[in-house]
Design an enzyme around this catalytic site. Structure first.
Site, short mmCIF file in Angstrom:
data_model
loop_
_atom_site.label_atom_id
_atom_site.label_comp_id
_atom_site.label_asym_id
_atom_site.label_seq_id
_atom_site.Cartn_x
_atom_site.Cartn_y
_atom_site.Cartn_z
N GLY A 50 0.79 -1.22 0.00
CA GLY A 50 0.00 0.00 0.00
C GLY A 50 0.82 1.27 0.00
O GLY A 50 0.27 2.37 -0.02
N HIS A 51 2.15 1.17 0.01
CA HIS A 51 3.00 2.36 0.13
C HIS A 51 4.10 2.30 -0.91
O HIS A 51 5.24 2.00 -0.55
CB HIS A 51 3.60 2.43 1.54
N PHE A 52 3.96 2.59 -2.05
CA PHE A 52 2.79 2.95 -2.81
C PHE A 52 2.71 2.01 -4.00
O PHE A 52 3.75 1.73 -4.59
CB PHE A 52 2.89 4.39 -3.32
N VAL A 57 7.91 2.65 -1.69
CA VAL A 57 8.79 3.46 -0.85
C VAL A 57 8.60 3.01 0.59
O VAL A 57 7.47 2.89 1.07
CB VAL A 57 8.44 4.97 -0.97
#
Length: 146
Positions: A50-52, A57
């Protein structure tokens, strides 16, 4: 490079477990003063989902958590605090200098600057290929293990 402590030996010292144990091994320890540890960042990390998406990252908060885990190893490896738990009491002057992405190797340096009783302060720096990725000052508290 010779590993001073492996991931299994790290887990014998600190209570963190999957999915939030980030130290792969310890390179050096100067007892009660300084530690250098390593985190190999891989695309398999849960947080990259989810990041990203499409632009993975490592979250800055998790870089600081990784630094704190290195500090916990240093603190709990000392005779004075064995068998206890180290907690973050405060984070000051946190700065993020560059992105940390899959394939990077984080070198983590945590250096105790002051300790009185069970409370102390430390400077911490995470680097990738010798360049600062993040830095901060920690206040830590050593409590009883539960």
């Amino acid at each position: 490079m010779k590993k001073l402590l492996t991931e299994t030996e790290v887990m014998d010292l600190i209570p963190n477990r999957y999915p939030i144990i980030y130290i792969d091994y310890v390179d050096e320890i100067e007892s009660g003063k300084k530690i250098i540890a390593t985190k190999n960042v891989t695309i398999n990390e849960d947080f990259f989902q989810g990041h990203f998406p499409g632009n993975p990252v490592m979250p800055g908060a998790l870089i600081l958590e990784t630094l704190a885990q290195a500090g916990s190893i240093l603190i709990l490896k000392s005779d004075e605090f064995q068998g206890r738990t180290a907690y973050i009491g405060g984070i000051n002057k946190a700065k993020f200098r560059q992105k940390v992405v899959p394939g990077d190797t984080l070198k983590l340096v945590f250096e105790i600057t002051k300790i009185k009783g069970s409370v102390g302060t430390a400077n911490a720096v995470a680097t990738v290929e010798g360049k600062k990725a993040a830095e901060c000052e920690f206040t830590f508290i050593v409590g009883e293990q539960k």
